[in-house]
Scaffold this motif. Structure first.
Motif, short mmCIF file in Angstrom:
data_model
loop_
_atom_site.label_atom_id
_atom_site.label_comp_id
_atom_site.label_asym_id
_atom_site.label_seq_id
_atom_site.Cartn_x
_atom_site.Cartn_y
_atom_site.Cartn_z
N GLY A 46 0.78 -1.23 0.00
CA GLY A 46 0.00 0.00 0.00
C GLY A 46 0.82 1.28 0.00
N ASN A 47 2.06 1.22 0.45
CA ASN A 47 2.91 2.41 0.46
C ASN A 47 3.43 2.75 -0.93
N ILE A 48 3.35 1.80 -1.85
CA ILE A 48 3.88 2.01 -3.21
C ILE A 48 2.78 2.01 -4.25
N CYS A 49 1.93 0.99 -4.20
CA CYS A 49 0.95 0.80 -5.27
C CYS A 49 -0.29 0.13 -4.73
N ARG A 50 -1.43 0.79 -4.86
CA ARG A 50 -2.71 0.20 -4.49
C ARG A 50 -3.50 -0.12 -5.75
#
Length: 243
Positions: free
Chosen positions: A55-59
């Motif tokens: 979630g910190n990079i790509c959702r």
């Protein structure tokens, strides 16, 4: 200090938690604190496998809003978990000197990380490595929660810890409702019937079917991981009542 209650655990770490309380994909201070907590757990003789979100990079949901197809978006998310796994591996090695293996369900060149298999992961755990399982399930439409449940079963983990930015499971969203009440214990059926968003439904059902307890707690609160391993009261426990 009391003896650990669990000897092999699966830690599901949300990608968002890697940013700590600061904006950005990664927080150096949080990652270093996480490394120290993992070191404390290892010093108790506990074998630790980890599944990390992205979630910190790509959702995936955000990618879909940009017009990216679901299958492609999920592939991007699974690849992002490899990035997070490599980051955690580097911090564990350099900051506390822990042997750590990153295994991916998605094929990678050996210079990046090794291929995941349950037998290989168990072998590494028995050798004293922290094992980071990345690449999700390698299939679209499955969350990293489901991947964590699968890995917990494959690796014969005694418990699944879900470490998030929230200190347990609430009857309402605590960010929106000041009177939200936190549960200390729940049964699997309570989670499913009340749709309490502990983990996705498939993940909870897998744990229920195979009697793997789930503990949801905040990884941002120092010492919670060790407390959970020791069986001390922390977060919310989800089980069939036999924990």
């Amino acid at each position: 200090m009391s003896d650990p209650r669990f000897r092999r655990v699966l830690l599901k770490l949300s990608g968002d938690a890697l940013g700590g309380t600061s904006p950005g994909s990664f927080s150096v201070s949080f990652l270093q604190q996480l490394a120290l907590e993992i070191q404390q757990v290892q010093q108790q003789g506990v074998q630790l496998a980890l599944v990390v979100g992205a979630g910190n990079i790509c959702r995936g949901a955000e990618m879909e809003k940009l017009g990216v197809g679901r299958v492609q978006a999920d592939a991007m998310g699974m690849l992002s978990t490899v990035i997070n796994g490599l980051m955690i591996q580097d911090v564990l090695r350099r900051h506390v000197g822990i042997s750590c293996s990153v295994l991916s369900a998605i094929s990678m060149v050996p210079a990046v990380c090794e291929a995941y298999s349950a037998s290989h992961a168990i072998e590494r755990l028995q050798q004293g490595h922290v094992v980071i399982c990345t690449g999700g399930t390698s299939n679209p439409y499955f969350t990293t929660d489901t991947a964590a449940s699968l890995r917990a079963l494959e690796l014969d983990a005694q418990v699944l810890f879900k470490a998030t930015q929230v200190d347990g499971v609430y009857d309402k969203d605590p960010k929106q409702h000041a009177q939200a009440a936190r549960y200390e214990q729940l049964r699997y059926n309570d989670v499913i019937q009340q749709q309490l968003h502990v983990m996705d439904l498939a993940a909870v059902c897998l744990c229920q079917e195979h009697h793997v307890p789930i503990c949801v707690f905040s990884i941002l609160q120092q010492g919670n991981l060790l407390k959970a391993v020791l069986g001390e009261p922390v977060g919310t426990w989800v089980s069939d009542g036999s924990v």
